[in-house]
Write a protein that holds these residues in place. Sequence first.
Motif, PDB file in Angstrom:
ATOM      1  N   ILE A 133      -8.970  -6.276  -8.396  1.00 22.41           N
ATOM      2  CA  ILE A 133      -8.364  -5.729  -7.192  1.00 22.41           C
ATOM      3  C   ILE A 133      -7.418  -6.778  -6.629  1.00 22.41           C
TER       4      ILE A 133
ATOM      5  N   CYS B  94      -5.654  -5.534  -0.438  1.00 22.63           N
ATOM      6  CA  CYS B  94      -6.090  -4.156  -0.656  1.00 22.63           C
ATOM      7  C   CYS B  94      -7.134  -3.755   0.378  1.00 22.63           C
TER       8      CYS B  94
ATOM      9  N   CYS C 165      -8.611  -9.017   0.883  1.00 22.55           N
ATOM     10  CA  CYS C 165      -9.080  -7.646   0.650  1.00 22.55           C
ATOM     11  C   CYS C 165     -10.154  -7.279   1.665  1.00 22.55           C
TER      12      CYS C 165
ATOM     13  N   ASN D  44      -1.617  -4.668  -2.189  1.00 26.43           N
ATOM     14  CA  ASN D  44      -1.329  -3.799  -1.045  1.00 26.43           C
ATOM     15  C   ASN D  44      -1.680  -2.335  -1.259  1.00 26.43           C
ATOM     16  N   VAL D  45      -2.696  -2.063  -2.051  1.00 25.74           N
ATOM     17  CA  VAL D  45      -3.139  -0.689  -2.293  1.00 25.74           C
ATOM     18  C   VAL D  45      -4.191  -0.313  -1.254  1.00 25.74           C
ATOM     19  N   THR D  46      -4.123   0.928  -0.768  1.00 25.75           N
ATOM     20  CA  THR D  46      -5.133   1.471   0.132  1.00 25.75           C
ATOM     21  C   THR D  46      -5.831   2.612  -0.593  1.00 25.75           C
TER      22      THR D  46
END
Length: 176
Positions: free
Chosen positions: A96, A100, A80, A134-136
């Motif tokens: 999280i 990310c 992250c 893999n969230v932005t």
Amino acid sequence: MKMIRTFTFIYRAWIQHRLNRNGNFLKFKNKTLPFSSQIDCENGAKYKIEGLILRDRCSVRVRKGGNLNIGDNVAFNNNCILTCRGEITIGADTNIGPNCAIFDHDHDYMSKNRMDNYKIGSIMIGKNVWIGANVTILKNSVIGDNCVVGAGSVVRGEYHSNTLIVGNPAVEKKVI
């Protein structure tokens, strides 16, 4: 083995001492900061980290003028990255997922010196939020309490509490 534990203790104490200066506060929930992870806070940065769990290869950067607030029991999985130039707040009990990225700024691509000029905003992540892999999360985003952000989502905007957020661009799918 004993030498490694001793070195780890000294390294963690050095990080703790270096980051707790100037009235800032940092507390780890896991016993050590992984050697592959980094926390980099420039002079003039403000941060309050009440309970952070970092896995391998995480990078937390607070730049001069940035204000980072992380609540208790917040966990970052592997790989992250968080960079704070404006203001980022993450509520307690937030998880999280791996890979990310959280950025409260964009490069000003219209500027002649693109690498040193930024458009700075803020990010507010509520309590008890689960952010998938893999969230932005981009500048000027607000995620309410008790939300779930689906894997691969690109988040920018305001999202109500107790919702499932998915997609690129991310949208509220349903109340949970």
